[in-house]
Design a protein around this motif. Sequence first.
Motif, PDB file in Angstrom:
ATOM      1  N   ILE A   1      -0.624  -9.542  -5.830  1.00  0.00           N
ATOM      2  CA  ILE A   1       0.521  -9.139  -5.018  1.00  0.00           C
ATOM      3  C   ILE A   1       1.403  -8.239  -5.878  1.00  0.00           C
ATOM      4  N   GLY A   2       1.791  -7.083  -5.344  1.00  0.00           N
ATOM      5  CA  GLY A   2       2.625  -6.205  -6.151  1.00  0.00           C
ATOM      6  C   GLY A   2       3.318  -5.136  -5.340  1.00  0.00           C
ATOM      7  N   ILE A   3       4.096  -4.334  -6.037  1.00  0.00           N
ATOM      8  CA  ILE A   3       4.815  -3.243  -5.401  1.00  0.00           C
ATOM      9  C   ILE A   3       3.843  -2.119  -5.047  1.00  0.00           C
ATOM     10  N   ALA A   4       4.270  -1.235  -4.163  1.00  0.00           N
ATOM     11  CA  ALA A   4       3.438  -0.110  -3.760  1.00  0.00           C
ATOM     12  C   ALA A   4       3.431   0.930  -4.876  1.00  0.00           C
ATOM     13  N   ASN A   5       2.507   0.778  -5.791  1.00  0.00           N
ATOM     14  CA  ASN A   5       2.412   1.660  -6.946  1.00  0.00           C
ATOM     15  C   ASN A   5       0.930   1.866  -7.254  1.00  0.00           C
ATOM     16  N   ASP A   6       0.453   3.098  -7.126  1.00  0.00           N
ATOM     17  CA  ASP A   6      -0.973   3.358  -7.295  1.00  0.00           C
ATOM     18  C   ASP A   6      -1.481   2.986  -8.681  1.00  0.00           C
TER      19      ASP A   6
ATOM     20  N   ALA B   1       8.065   0.662 -14.406  1.00  0.00           N
ATOM     21  CA  ALA B   1       6.838   0.783 -13.605  1.00  0.00           C
ATOM     22  C   ALA B   1       7.087   1.595 -12.347  1.00  0.00           C
ATOM     23  N   ILE B   2       8.255   1.420 -11.764  1.00  0.00           N
ATOM     24  CA  ILE B   2       8.581   2.135 -10.523  1.00  0.00           C
ATOM     25  C   ILE B   2       8.831   3.616 -10.781  1.00  0.00           C
ATOM     26  N   PHE B   3       9.623   3.921 -11.803  1.00  0.00           N
ATOM     27  CA  PHE B   3      10.019   5.308 -12.031  1.00  0.00           C
ATOM     28  C   PHE B   3       9.145   6.027 -13.052  1.00  0.00           C
TER      29      PHE B   3
ATOM     30  N   GLU C   1      10.912  -2.941  -1.075  1.00  0.00           N
ATOM     31  CA  GLU C   1      10.061  -3.418  -2.159  1.00  0.00           C
ATOM     32  C   GLU C   1      10.591  -2.993  -3.519  1.00  0.00           C
ATOM     33  N   ILE C   2      11.068  -1.768  -3.610  1.00  0.00           N
ATOM     34  CA  ILE C   2      11.667  -1.311  -4.869  1.00  0.00           C
ATOM     35  C   ILE C   2      12.870  -2.168  -5.226  1.00  0.00           C
TER      36      ILE C   2
END
Length: 253
Positions: free
Chosen positions: A83-88, A221-223, A146-147
């Motif tokens: 389960i995780g954030i929308a990050n390729d 991880a997001i940015f 999510e972010i």
Amino acid sequence: MKTNSVILLESNSAILSQLKEALDGSKDFQVLYAGEDGDEGIKHILQLNPNVVITDIFLRGTDGFGVMRAIRKSWADVKIVVIGIANDDLAERAMAEGALYYIVKPFSVDTAIERLREVLREKTNDDHPTSITRKHTISIEEKISEIFISIGIPPHIKGYGYLREGIKMTIEKPYIINSVTKELYPSNAKKFATSPSKVERAIRHAIEVAWNRGRIDAISAIFGSRIYLGTEKPTNSEFIALVADKLILENMM
């Protein structure tokens, strides 16, 4: 008789509780252990030898990747769902570490369980992981939420809604980021029946809450990089622009 024993690891206590209740209430899943700590999760995985491990990427202690590495080292025959954030990049890394499927937050619990069933059926019938690496498409609002959840902006504070609306405005009209005080705050205030100054303060507070929680790895991880370190944090307009630019670049519109 339930056919799948599960260990569930999730950093969000509300999601953890909802997933555990839904899995235990199903006809085919039994949760042997549910928790928020990766180290405790590893101990229970090795002791209880479940059929399935569902793990968040961001956990207390050892993260989800560490959990997957521990499973591989033990040679345990466990099916792993992440389960995780929308990050390729995170999704691809999870699959490389041995995950069968990557569930993107936020998600419907019922939908997640149905997809889990599909994954396990496909794994049984076809051992090629390429057939089960799908990720569902999410909306702009889901992506923004999510972010926020990942970096620690709680949904119950006022700044959460104001920030989300400001980011949506900036995606639709990128030039508005240059008129935050004259246009973005007043438009936001009108929508929420409040004052521009309250919008500005609430957004600033929301960002401070996130940065004070110290989730630097999640933010990075997001940015894509460690753009803010230590106590340094972005201004309201900088944060809104960062998130809006990320979504625009990912063709989320």
